[in-house]
Motif scaffolding. Structure first.
Motif, PDB file in Angstrom:
ATOM      1  N   GLY A 183       0.800  -1.220   0.000  1.00  0.00           N
ATOM      2  CA  GLY A 183       0.000   0.000   0.000  1.00  0.00           C
ATOM      3  C   GLY A 183       0.829   1.264   0.000  1.00  0.00           C
ATOM      4  N   ASP A 186      -0.736   4.130  -1.952  1.00  0.00           N
ATOM      5  CA  ASP A 186      -2.143   4.473  -1.701  1.00  0.00           C
ATOM      6  C   ASP A 186      -2.436   5.949  -1.973  1.00  0.00           C
ATOM      7  N   TYR A 187      -1.425   6.800  -1.852  1.00  0.00           N
ATOM      8  CA  TYR A 187      -1.640   8.230  -2.108  1.00  0.00           C
ATOM      9  C   TYR A 187      -2.147   8.468  -3.532  1.00  0.00           C
ATOM     10  N   THR A 189      -4.310   6.680  -5.086  1.00  0.00           N
ATOM     11  CA  THR A 189      -5.756   6.482  -5.070  1.00  0.00           C
ATOM     12  C   THR A 189      -6.460   7.786  -4.699  1.00  0.00           C
TER      13      THR A 189
END
Length: 215
Positions: A183, A186-187, A189
């Motif tokens: 992850g 994830d930023y 996303t």
């Protein structure tokens, strides 16, 4: 340190694992900081929507990495640090089925204790992070001129700590650590979701103007 009793395997393992937490965290926070900076051009409009938030986030991530590097490299008599851990390796060869290379161990100890970039980190800690130097402020001495670390130097501290950790972690119990986590991206996303929302907002503004054009 001289006079310390020998360590048993369980003690050394606890020291190893705790050291790994800070080293891996430093790597994770620095990578997130670096990746966010590298995304500013691609997602310039998205970053511009919340400039204060992203500015504070970037500062928090690099400071989090520095705080952990300071715990790793800067020690004292009662502290757990990378230097003290390497000294313990030197004093406790009985913990390893395959003894560490003494020449490599000496090089690692020298870097951790006397390396130029480590000295800069120590100066930064003592004058700006753990404490603010009174005279520097009163005399308007710019800390950055003496103690500031470049991103390249921070990356060097992270990579060398990971290298040392895995070198002796592998020798001790055939275990190594990764500087990445699941992850880590994830930023993206968040930024892509914001882009989608902005594109939807743009489409709505266009649709609102269409009737006016027709009339």
């Amino acid at each position: 340190m001289r006079g310390e009793p020998p360590l048993n395997s369980a003690q050394f393992d606890r020291l190893l694992v705790r050291l790994a937490v800070d080293i891996v965290d430093a790597a994770v926070f620095r990578r997130l900081h670096r990746d966010l900076l590298g995304s500013e051009e691609e997602f310039s409009r998205e970053f511009a929507q919340s400039q204060a938030f992203w500015s504070l986030s970037l500062r928090a991530y690099i400071e989090a990495a520095l705080y952990r590097l300071i715990r790793v490299y800067v020690g004292h008599n009662a502290a757990h640090s990378l230097g003290r851990w390497l000294d313990a390796i030197k004093r406790n060869p009985q913990l390893f089925s395959t003894p560490p290379d003494p020449d490599q161990l000496t090089k690692d100890i020298e870097f951790v204790k006397t390396g130029a970039v480590v000295k800069k980190l120590t100066g930064l800690r003592g004058n700006f992070v753990a404490h603010i130097n009174w005279s520097n402020i009163a005399d308007d001495v710019r800390v950055g001129h003496r103690f500031a670390l470049s991103f390249q130097e921070i990356d060097q501290l992270v990579s060398r700590a990971m290298e040392i950790l895995n070198r002796y972690g592998n020798l001790f119990k055939r275990t190594s650590w990764s500087p990445s986590i699941v992850g880590h991206d994830d930023y993206q996303t968040i930024l892509k979701a914001l882009r989608h929302d902005l594109e939807r907002w743009d489409a709505e503004r266009v649709a609102e103007r269409e009737p006016a054009k027709k009339s």
